[in-house]
Design an enzyme around this catalytic site. Structure first.
Site, short mmCIF file in Angstrom:
data_model
loop_
_atom_site.label_atom_id
_atom_site.label_comp_id
_atom_site.label_asym_id
_atom_site.label_seq_id
_atom_site.Cartn_x
_atom_site.Cartn_y
_atom_site.Cartn_z
N ASP A 88 79.24 98.15 70.05
CA ASP A 88 77.84 97.73 70.00
C ASP A 88 77.77 96.28 70.45
OD1 ASP A 88 75.13 97.86 69.47
OD2 ASP A 88 75.36 97.29 67.38
N ASP B 272 74.78 103.20 64.11
CA ASP B 272 76.14 103.43 64.61
C ASP B 272 76.88 104.52 63.84
OD1 ASP B 272 75.90 101.31 66.46
OD2 ASP B 272 76.41 99.86 64.90
#
Length: 889
Positions: free
Chosen positions: A325, A632
């Site tokens: 990320d 996530d």
């Protein structure tokens, strides 16, 4: 109905059967029965018994349990106890380490009960957030945590931090206007989502979804439904265990068959077959692998990372792709000023250093950013790195930059005392403050460049005020657009001198801001971004050198993602970047084909991340996913290894395999290196133990085929496998990383745990050595020597040889003379202890009785040492062949 973002307020109220006055109290119970409570389904934490029994999942453990049970049934109690002892040690070590890691994670979680402010029956009241139902009207205030998904119906300068859900580092400015159906979550500015935080402003919203039906609830459900795949090490050990099991079964059946064909007793042959099984199974392997993994976990913990599962530590070493990320992982997760542009001057700003700016025009721009600002530094006396800035991210960035330049806020506020403020709002897109100065006033303003420019009639140029022509206005607009294309967030700065007579009122609350906020002097731009972590670029470079492909997966806009990717060293082309909208247009099969050429995914949602991870895995990649947000979690679980930042959400931590305790991205590189060390050491142990087991099988099977007595007894085999080899093979766990370990290519998911080099050492070099052993055994039989003496001699050769050639196996890529013999002091200590135990088995009377050994004369040891040196030479010749082969490649 899920498209509440598309409906106007009246339609939302009608759909949810509610009003601005809220639900009636009598309606709450009815809706709770219909919709349930506003809670996510919680999985029970792993209990101690679950963790304990999970240690028995390895096929190798099953083989050992079967062998131990058969030995016990046949009355071979010593053999059985030793085998069961190996299983017990492995189980205890694995249990305590994993149980400790799970308890540590429990301490990381913050168990907090959240309340919500609602309107019911026309009155405000505070209730537990779990009691909310669709249709409730909730009040939003700075610092409050959004308790459920809701459609905003009133918004006053409302800004919400949605980074954990969307990946956007910049707070979302909210309003109550309907938007198009199906726009990404990050663009639904009229919605507030559960678990996000209100940073500023206020508002009202009507609850549209609770519990599992919220966006965070859907992600939680996605996490639970995501299948957790076995790690590469688990698959490899499983394959090895099956291979060993089949091989042992085949050999045992062959022995029984040959024995019966030779006219021997079935029971006698069955006992011999068990002896062969005992010799073929490396009893110490499961314990050794567990010890290596535990030590690896501890090494990673020293680098401030908590490994939740033993096998996860090794998986990082096999990683071929790291999906990371952007926000809070590669970047700091906070906005900082990186450029100041005044007229024809451009100043680069390094947030880690004092600015000490002497240029008066640059200082003037910083002064505006400081005075037109509501952020505060809690501890200004602390060092730059330790400043705690409270306020909106943009204002915090402007304040930090101004303070770094040496500006003194207290002095400036004494010179320019603030008398009035026009707060920022998402509609106005600017903030203005009015300050007293001598007999007049100064208006300072910051905001969206296009809004500030349209109100400006002049611009600041080399200390002078110059009329802003249309040509200059276009030039400034073009400059602003170019900065935006670089993924920067740009703020415009302006000021105006105002005479006292121009105010028109005595009461500052009655100011006519429309009259004051015009004919501004445009000063310049400040460009902000969420900067890279210091170590991020170096980490990415090391990953590439290690043969690992890094991929950025973010919820940010394409331009922002592209700018970060370029800064970090990615080669970004039109084909290598893809958005969530583009992902929606292709199916999984197509994604599998194109995913290899893409290194940046922008504007993605949680289900996109999951698809990307699965597409990579379908191509045979071993995928590590890093992240910290709720968004996530599904991908963290689906990935071969999930790595969560310590500042991540509870859901992300519970899903991840490894939790970084200090948010240092560099730890990932250390963990990858340690993972490779772990795998390398496991291979060394396997080579060491199976090589010994192979020798014992050759000796036993050879004896049976020739109708001779057993060359070595089962009890002696167990002594060599468990006692004699136990300490040296454990000490291989302490081997440090070999030179260039991070320059090797990752191990392929399909590559077996026993590679060609290991097979050569175990079977080719091992067969020559073992036939030599067996030749000595047959020679001694021809001399008609005592069988116990012969067996003791063979027992001593096998035991002593294994204590010497373990030094050769310390590295499979370097010759023995290039390895510092004293760099692993545990191995030195283990070898000495094991040698003393070997001597005790031969010369200590109680052990002589248990193992059927006899004392050997001193001259025999010269032969034993000579044979052992020959064995090391065979191993070194095998290694040399592969070293030369790799150097030529």
């Amino acid at each position: 109905m899920s498209n509440f973002h598309h409906l106007k307020e009246a339609s939302v109220f009608r759909e949810l059967k509610t009003s601005i006055k809220g639900l009636k109290n009598s309606e709450i119970k009815i809706r709770q029965q219909k919709y349930g409570f506003n809670k996510l389904e919680e999985e029970k934490p792993l209990g101690s018994l679950t963790i304990f029994f999970s240690q028995f999942k390895s096929p190798l453990i099953f083989i050992l349990l079967i062998a131990g049970s058969i030995s016990l049934a046949l009355g071979e109690k010593v053999d059985a106890y030793v085998i069961f002892g190996a299983v017990f040690i492995n189980t205890v070590i694995g249990f305590f380490q994993e149980n400790k890691a799970n308890k540590a994670l429990s301490h990381l979680k913050k168990m907090v009960h959240h309340n919500a402010l609602v309107i019911r029956d026309g009155h405000e009241k505070e209730v537990e957030s779990s009691e909310l139902v669709p249709g409730d009207i909730i009040l939003l205030a700075p610092g409050s945590r959004i308790p459920a998904d809701a459609r905003i119906i009133e918004a006053l300068d409302l800004r919400i931090n949605e980074a954990n859900l969307t990946g956007e580092s910049v707070p979302a400015s909210k309003n109550n206007k309907a938007v198009e159906v199906g726009v990404p979550l990050a663009d639904r500015l009229n919605m507030a989502y559960a678990s996000t935080i209100v940073l500023s402003g206020s508002g009202k919203a009507v609850v549209t979804a609770i519990g599992s039906n919220t966006e965070i609830g859907k992600i939680s459900s996605l996490v639970k439904s995501t299948k957790e795949e076995k790690t590469p090490l688990q698959n490899r050990l499983s394959q090895l265990s099956k291979l060993l099991g089949i091989l042992v079964l085949f050999i045992c059946l062959a022995i029984i068959g040959i024995g019966l064909w030779q006219g021997r007793d079935f029971f006698e042959m069955f006992i011999v077959a068990v002896a062969v099984a005992v010799s073929a199974i490396p009893e110490g392997l499961v314990v050794a692998v567990t010890v290596i993994l535990v030590l690896g976990m501890q090494q990673i913990l020293k680098k401030q990372a908590l490994t939740r599962r033993l096998v996860a530590a090794e998986t990082l070493g096999s990683t071929t792709v790291i999906c990371t990320d952007k926000t809070g992982t590669l970047t700091k997760g906070e906005m900082q000023v990186v450029k100041i542009i005044i007229s024809d001057k451009e100043k680069e700003v390094d947030s880690s250093k004092r600015l000490e700016e002497k240029d008066q025009e640059i200082r003037f721009a910083l002064q505006i950013g400081l005075l037109c600002n509501n952020a505060v530094i809690e501890n200004p006396e602390a060092s730059l790195e330790e400043w705690r800035v409270i306020g909106l991210p943009t204002e915090a960035a402007l304040l930090s930059a101004s303070m770094q330049s040496g500006l003194n806020r207290e002095e400036l506020e004494n010179i320019y005392p603030r008398v009035a403020e026009l707060p920022f709002s998402s509609e106005k897109k600017f903030m203005a403050t009015l300050h007293q100065r001598h007999k007049g006033f100064r208006l300072f303003e910051k905001g969206a460049p296009e809004r500030v420019l349209e109100k400006s009639s002049f611009y600041h140029h080399q200390g002078k005020t110059v009329i802003l022509s249309e040509a200059k206005r276009k030039e400034l607009s073009s400059l602003y657009e170019n900065l935006t294309k670089q993924g920067l967030r740009v703020i415009g700065l302006a000021y105006r001198k105002i005479k006292t007579s121009e105010l028109g009122v005595q009461d500052y609350k009655q100011l006519n801001w429309d009259e004051l906020d015009k004919n501004l002097v445009f000063v310049g731009f400040m460009a902000l971004k969420d900067p890279l972590r210091k170590e991020a670029k170096e980490t990415i470079a090391i990953c590439r050198e290690a043969g690992i492909k890094p991929i950025i997966i973010t919820g940010d806009h394409k331009l922002t993602a592209k700018a970060i990717a370029k800064e970090i060293g990615f080669k970004v082309t039109a084909q290598s970047i893809m958005t969530g909208e583009e992902l929606d247009l292709i199916d999984d099969k197509k994604l599998e084909k194109v995913v290899s050429r893409v290194n940046v995914f922008a504007r993605v949602s949680p289900h996109h991340k999951l698809r990307i991870v699965k597409a990579l895995q379908a191509r045979g990649e071993v995928v590590a996913m890093t992240g910290d947000g709720i968004n996530d979690s599904p991908a963290l679980k689906a990935a071969d290894i999930g790595v969560c930042l310590g500042s991540g959400t509870d859901i992300a931590k519970e899903t991840a395999d490894i939790v970084l305790l200090d948010n240092n991205f560099k730890v990932i590189v250390a963990a990858v290196k340690q993972g490779r060390v772990i795998f390398s050491n496991i291979r060394k142990v396997i080579t060491y133990l199976i090589s010994d087991s192979f020798s014992e099988v050759i000796l036993v099977v050879g004896s049976i085929l020739l109708g001779a007595p057993l060359a070595i007894l089962p009890a002696q085999i167990l002594w060599v496998n468990i006692v004699n080899d136990g300490l040296p093979n454990f000490s291989l766990a302490f081997e440090k990383e070999e030179k260039g370990i991070m320059k090797r290519k990752p191990i392929s998911r399909k590559e077996p745990i026993i590679n060609a080099e290991m097979k050569t050492i175990i079977f080719a070099a091992g067969l020559i050595r073992d036939l030599f052993y067996f030749g000595i055994f047959l020679y001694f039989l021809r001399l008609d020597l005592d069988i116990n003496y012969i067996r003791t001699f063979i027992f001593a050769i096998v035991g002593f040889d294994s204590l010497l050639y373990v030094f050769s196996l310390r590295s499979l890529t370097q010759p023995i003379w290039k390895i510092n013999p004293f760099s692993n002091r545990y191995l030195i200590f283990a070898t000495i202890i094991s040698l003393l135990l070997l001597l005790a088995a031969i010369y200590f009377t109680p052990l002589q009785n248990a193992l059927s050994t006899v004392a050997l004369p001193a001259k025999d040891w010269l032969v034993i040492i000579g044979v052992s040196i020959l064995s090391i030479s065979l191993v070194e010749i095998s290694k040399y062949h592969f070293i030369v082969k790799k150097n030529k490649a």
